[in-house]
Design a protein around this motif. Structure first.
Motif, PDB file in Angstrom:
ATOM      1  N   VAL A  26      -6.933  53.052  17.294  1.00 20.61           N
ATOM      2  CA  VAL A  26      -7.750  51.994  16.263  1.00 20.61           C
ATOM      3  C   VAL A  26      -7.726  50.955  16.291  1.00 20.61           C
ATOM      4  CG1 VAL A  26      -8.175  53.145  13.921  1.00 20.61           C
ATOM      5  CG2 VAL A  26      -7.313  55.061  15.354  1.00 20.61           C
ATOM      6  N   PHE A  27      -8.556  50.069  15.948  1.00 18.04           N
ATOM      7  CA  PHE A  27      -8.558  48.620  15.437  1.00 18.04           C
ATOM      8  C   PHE A  27      -9.158  48.692  14.478  1.00 18.04           C
ATOM      9  CE2 PHE A  27      -7.906  48.871  19.916  1.00 18.04           C
ATOM     10  CZ  PHE A  27      -6.935  47.647  20.452  1.00 18.04           C
ATOM     11  N   HIS A  28      -8.568  47.610  13.365  1.00 19.36           N
ATOM     12  CA  HIS A  28      -9.127  47.562  12.351  1.00 19.36           C
ATOM     13  C   HIS A  28      -9.561  45.746  12.285  1.00 19.36           C
ATOM     14  CE1 HIS A  28      -8.639  51.422  10.269  1.00 19.36           C
ATOM     15  NE2 HIS A  28      -7.917  50.969  11.199  1.00 19.36           N
ATOM     16  N   VAL A  29     -10.215  45.276  11.213  1.00 22.87           N
ATOM     17  CA  VAL A  29      -9.860  43.896  11.712  1.00 22.87           C
ATOM     18  C   VAL A  29      -9.649  43.910  10.188  1.00 22.87           C
ATOM     19  CG1 VAL A  29     -11.929  42.125  11.122  1.00 22.87           C
ATOM     20  CG2 VAL A  29     -12.539  44.267  12.936  1.00 22.87           C
ATOM     21  N   GLY A  30      -8.974  42.475  10.895  1.00 25.73           N
ATOM     22  CA  GLY A  30      -7.696  41.984   8.906  1.00 25.73           C
ATOM     23  C   GLY A  30      -8.439  40.108   8.955  1.00 25.73           C
ATOM     24  N   ASP A  31      -7.871  39.482   8.576  1.00 24.02           N
ATOM     25  CA  ASP A  31      -8.295  38.444   8.147  1.00 24.02           C
ATOM     26  C   ASP A  31      -7.848  37.320   9.535  1.00 24.02           C
ATOM     27  OD1 ASP A  31      -9.560  36.079   6.841  1.00 24.02           O
ATOM     28  OD2 ASP A  31      -7.104  35.765   6.199  1.00 24.02           O
TER      29      ASP A  31
ATOM     30  N   PHE B 133      -7.013  41.287  14.584  1.00 24.60           N
ATOM     31  CA  PHE B 133      -7.564  43.734  14.575  1.00 24.60           C
ATOM     32  C   PHE B 133      -5.962  43.498  14.632  1.00 24.60           C
ATOM     33  CE2 PHE B 133     -10.756  41.551  18.243  1.00 24.60           C
ATOM     34  CZ  PHE B 133     -12.108  41.818  17.106  1.00 24.60           C
ATOM     35  N   LEU B 134      -6.304  44.258  13.877  1.00 26.88           N
ATOM     36  CA  LEU B 134      -4.885  45.117  13.790  1.00 26.88           C
ATOM     37  C   LEU B 134      -4.631  46.442  14.987  1.00 26.88           C
ATOM     38  CD1 LEU B 134      -5.152  45.182  10.149  1.00 26.88           C
ATOM     39  CD2 LEU B 134      -3.240  43.686  11.338  1.00 26.88           C
ATOM     40  N   ASP B 135      -3.516  46.682  15.116  1.00 28.31           N
ATOM     41  CA  ASP B 135      -3.611  48.180  15.857  1.00 28.31           C
ATOM     42  C   ASP B 135      -2.817  48.491  14.941  1.00 28.31           C
ATOM     43  OD1 ASP B 135      -3.206  50.306  17.770  1.00 28.31           O
ATOM     44  OD2 ASP B 135      -2.905  48.911  19.713  1.00 28.31           O
ATOM     45  N   THR B 136      -3.588  50.403  15.103  1.00 31.96           N
ATOM     46  CA  THR B 136      -2.253  50.432  13.731  1.00 31.96           C
ATOM     47  C   THR B 136      -0.947  51.419  14.821  1.00 31.96           C
ATOM     48  OG1 THR B 136      -3.108  53.148  14.680  1.00 31.96           O
ATOM     49  CG2 THR B 136      -4.077  52.027  12.455  1.00 31.96           C
TER      50      THR B 136
ATOM     51  N   PRO C 163      -0.353  41.988  15.247  1.00 26.39           N
ATOM     52  CA  PRO C 163      -1.730  41.467  15.139  1.00 26.39           C
ATOM     53  C   PRO C 163      -1.901  40.835  16.338  1.00 26.39           C
ATOM     54  CG  PRO C 163      -0.413  39.880  13.344  1.00 26.39           C
ATOM     55  CD  PRO C 163       0.263  41.327  14.135  1.00 26.39           C
TER      56      PRO C 163
END
Length: 53
Positions: free
Chosen positions: A11-16, A19-22, A27
Motif C-alpha cells: 500500500v502506497f500513500h502520497v506524501g509531500d 510516495f510512502l510505503d507502509t 520514502p
C-alpha cells in the motif's frame, strides 16, 4: 520501496513530493518530467514518427 509485482498487497500513500510505503523505512521521491520529443513506431507497415511539443 516495495515492488507491487513481488508484494501485491503493498500500500502506497502520497506524501509531500514522495510516495510512502507502509512497510518501508524510507520514502520514494517523485519527479515530474516534461518530454522534449516523443517517438512513435508501428510494425505493419513499418513506420516511425516524432512529435516535438
Amino acid at each position: 520501496m516495495s515492488d507491487a509485482r513481488n508484494h501485491p498487497t503493498a500500500v502506497f500513500h502520497v506524501g509531500d513530493g514522495v510516495f510512502l510505503d507502509t512497510a518501508a523505512a524510507h520514502p520514494a521521491l517523485v519527479f515530474a518530467i516534461t518530454p522534449s520529443k516523443v517517438l512513435a513506431f508501428t510494425k505493419n507497415p513499418y513506420s516511425q514518427t516524432r512529435y516535438v511539443p
